[in-house]
Design a protein around this motif. Structure first.
Motif, PDB file in Angstrom:
ATOM      1  N   ASN A 414       0.813  -1.220   0.000  1.00 31.12           N
ATOM      2  CA  ASN A 414       0.000   0.000   0.000  1.00 31.12           C
ATOM      3  C   ASN A 414       0.849   1.273   0.000  1.00 31.12           C
ATOM      4  OD1 ASN A 414      -2.290  -1.659   0.179  1.00 31.12           O
ATOM      5  ND2 ASN A 414      -2.150  -1.727   2.397  1.00 31.12           N
ATOM      6  N   THR A 415       2.109   1.158  -0.304  1.00 30.72           N
ATOM      7  CA  THR A 415       3.011   2.319  -0.381  1.00 30.72           C
ATOM      8  C   THR A 415       2.397   3.427  -1.258  1.00 30.72           C
ATOM      9  OG1 THR A 415       4.915   0.815  -0.214  1.00 30.72           O
ATOM     10  CG2 THR A 415       5.330   3.042  -1.057  1.00 30.72           C
ATOM     11  N   PRO A 416       2.429   4.674  -0.830  1.00 22.80           N
ATOM     12  CA  PRO A 416       3.102   5.246   0.344  1.00 22.80           C
ATOM     13  C   PRO A 416       2.151   5.480   1.516  1.00 22.80           C
ATOM     14  CG  PRO A 416       2.488   7.009  -1.139  1.00 22.80           C
ATOM     15  CD  PRO A 416       1.982   5.733  -1.764  1.00 22.80           C
ATOM     16  N   PHE A 417       1.005   4.822   1.526  1.00 23.17           N
ATOM     17  CA  PHE A 417      -0.065   5.166   2.460  1.00 23.17           C
ATOM     18  C   PHE A 417       0.032   4.407   3.780  1.00 23.17           C
ATOM     19  CE2 PHE A 417      -1.911   5.399  -1.926  1.00 23.17           C
ATOM     20  CZ  PHE A 417      -1.849   6.778  -2.036  1.00 23.17           C
ATOM     21  N   GLN A 418      -0.792   4.844   4.724  1.00 22.82           N
ATOM     22  CA  GLN A 418      -0.912   4.172   6.013  1.00 22.82           C
ATOM     23  C   GLN A 418      -1.928   3.029   5.923  1.00 22.82           C
ATOM     24  OE1 GLN A 418      -1.170   6.763   9.583  1.00 22.82           O
ATOM     25  NE2 GLN A 418      -1.311   8.489   8.161  1.00 22.82           N
ATOM     26  N   TRP A 419      -1.667   1.978   6.700  1.00 21.05           N
ATOM     27  CA  TRP A 419      -2.602   0.880   6.928  1.00 21.05           C
ATOM     28  C   TRP A 419      -3.000   0.145   5.644  1.00 21.05           C
ATOM     29  CZ3 TRP A 419      -2.250  -0.785  11.548  1.00 21.05           C
ATOM     30  CH2 TRP A 419      -1.987   0.094  12.598  1.00 21.05           C
ATOM     31  N   GLY A 420      -4.181  -0.494   5.632  1.00 14.34           N
ATOM     32  CA  GLY A 420      -4.573  -1.324   4.499  1.00 14.34           C
ATOM     33  C   GLY A 420      -6.013  -1.749   4.595  1.00 14.34           C
ATOM     34  N   LYS A 421      -6.315  -2.881   4.021  1.00 10.55           N
ATOM     35  CA  LYS A 421      -7.679  -3.393   3.925  1.00 10.55           C
ATOM     36  C   LYS A 421      -8.408  -3.311   5.265  1.00 10.55           C
ATOM     37  CE  LYS A 421     -10.286  -7.627   2.842  1.00 10.55           C
ATOM     38  NZ  LYS A 421     -10.197  -9.045   2.401  1.00 10.55           N
ATOM     39  N   ALA A 422      -9.670  -2.933   5.198  1.00 11.71           N
ATOM     40  CA  ALA A 422     -10.599  -2.834   6.337  1.00 11.71           C
ATOM     41  C   ALA A 422     -10.440  -1.542   7.121  1.00 11.71           C
ATOM     42  CB  ALA A 422     -10.502  -4.030   7.277  1.00 11.71           C
ATOM     43  N   VAL A 423      -9.365  -0.775   6.868  1.00 13.98           N
ATOM     44  CA  VAL A 423      -9.180   0.494   7.566  1.00 13.98           C
ATOM     45  C   VAL A 423      -9.663   1.602   6.635  1.00 13.98           C
ATOM     46  CG1 VAL A 423      -7.571   1.988   8.798  1.00 13.98           C
ATOM     47  CG2 VAL A 423      -7.213  -0.484   8.784  1.00 13.98           C
ATOM     48  N   ALA A 424     -10.976   1.857   6.673  1.00 13.86           N
ATOM     49  CA  ALA A 424     -11.590   2.815   5.757  1.00 13.86           C
ATOM     50  C   ALA A 424     -11.223   4.248   6.064  1.00 13.86           C
ATOM     51  CB  ALA A 424     -13.118   2.656   5.789  1.00 13.86           C
ATOM     52  N   SER A 425     -10.612   4.476   7.212  1.00 12.11           N
ATOM     53  CA  SER A 425     -10.246   5.831   7.611  1.00 12.11           C
ATOM     54  C   SER A 425      -8.948   6.299   6.978  1.00 12.11           C
ATOM     55  CB  SER A 425     -10.114   5.900   9.133  1.00 12.11           C
ATOM     56  OG  SER A 425      -9.214   4.900   9.598  1.00 12.11           O
ATOM     57  N   HIS A 426      -8.194   5.376   6.371  1.00 13.71           N
ATOM     58  CA  HIS A 426      -6.880   5.728   5.853  1.00 13.71           C
ATOM     59  C   HIS A 426      -6.713   5.221   4.418  1.00 13.71           C
ATOM     60  CE1 HIS A 426      -6.266   6.629  10.070  1.00 13.71           C
ATOM     61  NE2 HIS A 426      -5.160   7.279   9.734  1.00 13.71           N
ATOM     62  N   LEU A 427      -5.881   5.934   3.674  1.00 13.25           N
ATOM     63  CA  LEU A 427      -5.779   5.682   2.238  1.00 13.25           C
ATOM     64  C   LEU A 427      -5.227   4.303   1.914  1.00 13.25           C
ATOM     65  CD1 LEU A 427      -4.534   9.155   0.924  1.00 13.25           C
ATOM     66  CD2 LEU A 427      -6.874   8.264   1.026  1.00 13.25           C
ATOM     67  N   GLY A 428      -4.453   3.715   2.801  1.00 12.93           N
ATOM     68  CA  GLY A 428      -3.992   2.356   2.560  1.00 12.93           C
ATOM     69  C   GLY A 428      -5.129   1.370   2.439  1.00 12.93           C
ATOM     70  N   GLY A 429      -6.261   1.704   3.038  1.00  9.78           N
ATOM     71  CA  GLY A 429      -7.428   0.821   2.959  1.00  9.78           C
ATOM     72  C   GLY A 429      -8.285   1.062   1.735  1.00  9.78           C
ATOM     73  N   VAL A 430      -8.315   2.314   1.235  1.00 16.74           N
ATOM     74  CA  VAL A 430      -9.292   2.658   0.196  1.00 16.74           C
ATOM     75  C   VAL A 430      -8.684   3.067  -1.145  1.00 16.74           C
ATOM     76  CG1 VAL A 430     -10.967   3.375   1.934  1.00 16.74           C
ATOM     77  CG2 VAL A 430      -9.463   5.095   0.906  1.00 16.74           C
ATOM     78  N   ARG A 431      -7.408   3.436  -1.186  1.00 15.19           N
ATOM     79  CA  ARG A 431      -6.813   3.935  -2.430  1.00 15.19           C
ATOM     80  C   ARG A 431      -6.300   2.767  -3.280  1.00 15.19           C
ATOM     81  NH1 ARG A 431      -4.677   8.954  -3.411  1.00 15.19           N
ATOM     82  NH2 ARG A 431      -6.513   9.615  -2.202  1.00 15.19           N
ATOM     83  N   ASN A 432      -6.757   2.701  -4.513  1.00 14.67           N
ATOM     84  CA  ASN A 432      -6.319   1.660  -5.441  1.00 14.67           C
ATOM     85  C   ASN A 432      -5.963   2.264  -6.787  1.00 14.67           C
ATOM     86  OD1 ASN A 432      -8.372  -0.039  -3.553  1.00 14.67           O
ATOM     87  ND2 ASN A 432      -6.807  -1.381  -4.381  1.00 14.67           N
ATOM     88  N   GLY A 433      -5.167   1.536  -7.534  1.00 16.76           N
ATOM     89  CA  GLY A 433      -4.822   1.969  -8.884  1.00 16.76           C
ATOM     90  C   GLY A 433      -5.971   1.719  -9.850  1.00 16.76           C
ATOM     91  N   LEU A 434      -6.199   2.668 -10.749  1.00 18.21           N
ATOM     92  CA  LEU A 434      -7.248   2.554 -11.758  1.00 18.21           C
ATOM     93  C   LEU A 434      -6.641   2.880 -13.115  1.00 18.21           C
ATOM     94  CD1 LEU A 434     -10.283   2.457 -12.712  1.00 18.21           C
ATOM     95  CD2 LEU A 434     -10.381   4.901 -12.163  1.00 18.21           C
ATOM     96  N   VAL A 435      -6.928   2.052 -14.111  1.00 24.09           N
ATOM     97  CA  VAL A 435      -6.461   2.275 -15.479  1.00 24.09           C
ATOM     98  C   VAL A 435      -7.667   2.296 -16.398  1.00 24.09           C
ATOM     99  CG1 VAL A 435      -5.153   1.304 -17.413  1.00 24.09           C
ATOM    100  CG2 VAL A 435      -4.189   1.270 -15.099  1.00 24.09           C
ATOM    101  N   VAL A 436      -7.701   3.268 -17.301  1.00 15.73           N
ATOM    102  CA  VAL A 436      -8.775   3.386 -18.286  1.00 15.73           C
ATOM    103  C   VAL A 436      -8.165   3.348 -19.677  1.00 15.73           C
ATOM    104  CG1 VAL A 436     -10.552   4.895 -19.267  1.00 15.73           C
ATOM    105  CG2 VAL A 436     -10.339   4.669 -16.783  1.00 15.73           C
TER     106      VAL A 436
END
Length: 768
Positions: A414-436
């Protein structure tokens, strides 16, 4: 003439015999009535899609963090996604809900997850409307809307949005993929499945993976099916656009891949998660997917430093990451085959591809120590230790492991963000890569877009690209407004302001509120690797404040500097929570879900190739029960399974081995949790009744039980189960009568282990 079309028309018109009508016409007293083209009968017509409507391919992978794939600076090579991004657009400010079911519900409907019953994953549903796991009729999916507009539709892969009690062979099927607008479905229903022995469905019918193919794996099978459907649709209706939703289970646990792919990554992660995070961070800046000003957030105290680990820990944990990398890389390879087929069919240039790399951040659920059996550790409260992991090291990545890597790797993914899955309060939990990708419809191929986007924006974007209107009513149900905003404007306007201005995030009491660059977040109060991470009721709530317009990675807490702004966002969240009915604890007033065993105490099953899903079968956990098999033993060979549920990782069953009745109970993958009760002699040919009495200790979940085996009413063997799984069996193939499929209960026989004799009935009874 009597049988001619004109004769029939005249007779129908006058209501008189043809001979009379003919005489009248001959004397000029009658003329044939004119029939306009508008009056001619016609068959009902299929809706026609708008002119120049594109094909739509939506891809969503599973548990893949922002920094996992090479397309976003990660260590795992994903050349097919890289190529798609190089000729399309990367989005570095796309956000999900932090977990599987809520993200997928929001994706399909374009509404916020709580509005459509998915404030939590389906396994944690409760009766409250925001958490009941039932997508309402008032929230049609993009598959339903595009079907109404003439599209052919298909879904392949993971569907995690059917209420558990509806996952039965007799439905109801309203919330299965077919019921949600997909004309074709191939995949699995639920959170995860074994890649080598998946619980498969084609449309509404259960299927068994090939039992005699040692090279079978789901990701390849699914790509094969996707290609076959694309070719079939192209051959039948090449002038009709299609919608395909492709949702592989990779890279959710269990992490599994072909052995030759795992071998490719040998030694590549020996540097550990701290160093890897630094390496990914440097690649991200070089690639331009994060700003040069972005800061690398520090490792949380709950995750150990790689340098603090001993040699055995490093050996095991590096191997776990090798398997994860192999699974994601292999999934990308299969995706590339689909892209190649689109090009072969001449469809690629007219296809809008929206590729979402992950439904949430990398999974922290493996705990800081990782696990060879996540179901046992996380759900059934049977943790494994380092010695267990060393013992099973060669099983990692195979069908005989349900492994998940340590939380340190997830954090690194989840670099460079804090935390990960299930932690909706932080970008490590909600930020993902998107390609169009959409050839001819985007400007600046290969560029990065930074507009704030959310999973609810996908459906509106699809509708705009397809040129369809959002219906006010679907199948008689008035539709709720969309929550998302189309981001199609960004295809040609790289510097345009974000149109999605505000967004709430909430999962298991982890909360955040976004408002035009500002983000208020609560500090995590329960670690995601704790048992299902229940809401932290009674734990004080601490808030943080971030200015994401200047702080890409959510690294600088400004709550003390701007307390007024924080209070403003907290008030905004409170109003939003009231609007969307958020905040009712998923555990509040939890009642027994309407599974088939609720209140029913007597079940009769017959021999059948049919597979019963986990939730379409009596719930035997945490209670006493008996199973009685009425069978006829044949002369000669009589080995096979009478009843089986689950697998050797976790399951139970009654089988005949070497002519002898054997009861097997596997509470986990570990030998210490396996119990076998065996009769002393083979059964004679003829009719017999075998009864297993399972006497549960009581006093809570996961307790022990005494076993008594009876043959024709006589007790012949006893045993003791020291502890039982309190939550679920690893039920990749569900329950079967007369056979044991997939990863069988025991290595002493191979699948399919089919009983050759007669099974009159198998009865499960629960005491009063």
């Amino acid at each position: 003439m009597e049988d001619g079309a004109m004769g029939k028309k005249i007779r129908n018109y006058l209501g008189v015999p043809m001979s009379v009508a003919a005489a009248l016409m001959a004397n000029g007293l009658l003329t044939t009535p004119a029939v306009s083209q508008e009056q001619a009968p016609a068959y009902p017509s299929r809706p026609k899609p708008p002119a120049d409507a594109p094909n739509i391919l939506v891809v969503m992978t599973d548990d893949v963090g922002f920094a996992a794939s090479s397309a976003f600076g990660g260590p795992i090579p994903t050349p097919n996604l890289d190529t798609l991004a190089a000729n399309g657009l990367r989005y570095n400010n796309y956000n999900n809900t932090a977990m599987c079911s809520p993200t997928r519900a929001a994706l399909l409907t374009g509404r916020n997850s709580h509005s459509v019953g998915f404030g939590v994953i389906s396994e944690e549903a409760s009766p409250h409307d925001s958490y009941n796991s039932v997508i309402p009729d008032s929230a049609a999916t993009f598959a339903q809307v595009l079907s109404m507009n003439g599209y052919d539709t298909a879904m392949l892969g993971k569907h995690h949005n059917t209420p558990l009690w509806e996952i039965t062979s007799v439905g109801p099927f309203d919330h299965w993929p077919n019921g949600l607008g997909f004309g074709y479905f191939y995949g699995f229903i639920g959170g995860a499945t074994n890649q080598f022995a998946p619980a498969l469905y084609e449309n509404r019918n259960g299927l068994e993976a090939p039992q005699d193919d040692p090279d079978y794996i789901l990701d390849k099978d699914m790509a094969d099916r996707a290609i076959d459907w694309l070719n079939m649709q192209h051959g039948i209706r090449s002038d009709t656009p299609f919608l395909m939703y492709y949702a592989p289970g990779s890279a959710h646990s269990p992490h599994q891949a072909p052995p030759e792919w795992i071998a490719k990554f040998r030694g590549q992660f020996d540097q550990g998660w701290d160093k890897m995070r630094e390496q990914s961070f440097a690649r991200q800046k070089k690639l331009g997917v994060i700003p040069q000003s972005a800061a690398l957030t520090p490792r949380p105290d709950e995750i150990p430093a790689w340098s603090s680990l001993n040699a055995d820990q490093k050996k095991v944990y590096a191997r776990m990451m090798e398997v994860y990398a192999a699974q994601l890389a292999y999934s990308d390879y299969q995706f590339g085959r689909i892209i190649s087929q689109l090009k072969e069919n001449g469809e690629f240039d007219n296809t809008l591809i929206i590729f979402i790399e992950g439904d949430n951040g990398g999974s922290l659920e493996g705990s800081p120590q990782g696990t060879v059996d996540e179901i046992a550790r996380g759900k059934n409260r049977m943790p494994d230790d380092l010695q267990d992991q060393l013992t099973h090291l060669d099983d990692f990545g195979t069908r005989y492991s349900w492994n998940n890597y340590p939380a340190g790797w997830a954090w690194s993914m989840n670099t460079p963000f804090q935390w990960g899955k299930a932690v909706a309060s932080h970008l490590g939990g909600v930020r993902n890569g998107l390609v169009v990708s959409w050839p001819g419809h985007i400007t600046g191929e290969g560029q990065v877009r930074s507009q704030f986007t959310h999973v609810t924006d996908i459906a509106p974007t699809i509708y705009e690209a397809a040129g369809v209107e959002v219906p006010e009513e679907v199948n008689g149900a008035k539709q709720m407004p969309l929550a998302g905003t189309s981001f199609a404007y960004s295809f040609r306007q790289p510097q345009a302001d974000s149109r999605h201005k505000q967004q709430y995030f909430e999962l298991r009491d982890n909360i955040a509120f976004y408002d035009e660059g500002w983000l208020a977040s609560t500090k995590p109060r329960v670690m995601p690797w704790d048992k299902e991470a229940p809401p932290a009721e009674g734990t004080p709530v601490e808030w943080e404040l971030y200015d994401l317009s200047k702080d890409f990675s959510q690294s600088k807490d400004l709550s003390k500097r701007f307390p007024e702004k924080l209070e403003e966002l907290k008030s905004e969240y409170a109003a939003t929570a009231k609007q969307y009915d958020i905040g009712v604890s998923p555990n509040e007033k939890r009642v027994e879900r309407p599974f088939i065993s609720n209140g029913q105490r007597h079940f009769v099953f017959r021999n059948s190739p049919h597979r019963y899903s986990r939730y379409g079968f009596p719930t035997i956990m945490n209670r006493s029960w008996t199973v009685t098999a009425d069978i006829v033993v044949p002369e000669g060979e009589g080995d096979g399974a009478i009843i089986a549920q689950g697998s050797r990782l976790c399951g139970w069953g009654l089988v005949i081995e070497n002519g002898v009745p054997v009861f097997r109970y596997n509470a986990s993958i570990e030998d210490r949790d396996k119990t076998t009760v065996t009769a002393s002699a083979p059964l004679s040919a003829g009719r017999h009744k075998i009864t297993i009495v399972f006497d549960y200790d009581g006093g809570g979940k996961g307790k022990g039980a005494d076993i008594d085996m009876r043959i024709d009413g006589k007790s012949v063997a006893q045993g003791r189960v020291p502890r039982t799984p309190g939550f679920l069996f690893v039920s990749e193939g569900g329950a079967t009568i007369g056979r044991d499929y997939g990863t069988t209960l025991s290595p002493s026989y191979e699948a399919p282990f089919i009983y050759p004799g007669t099974i009159n009935q198998v009865v499960i009874d629960f005491p009063e």
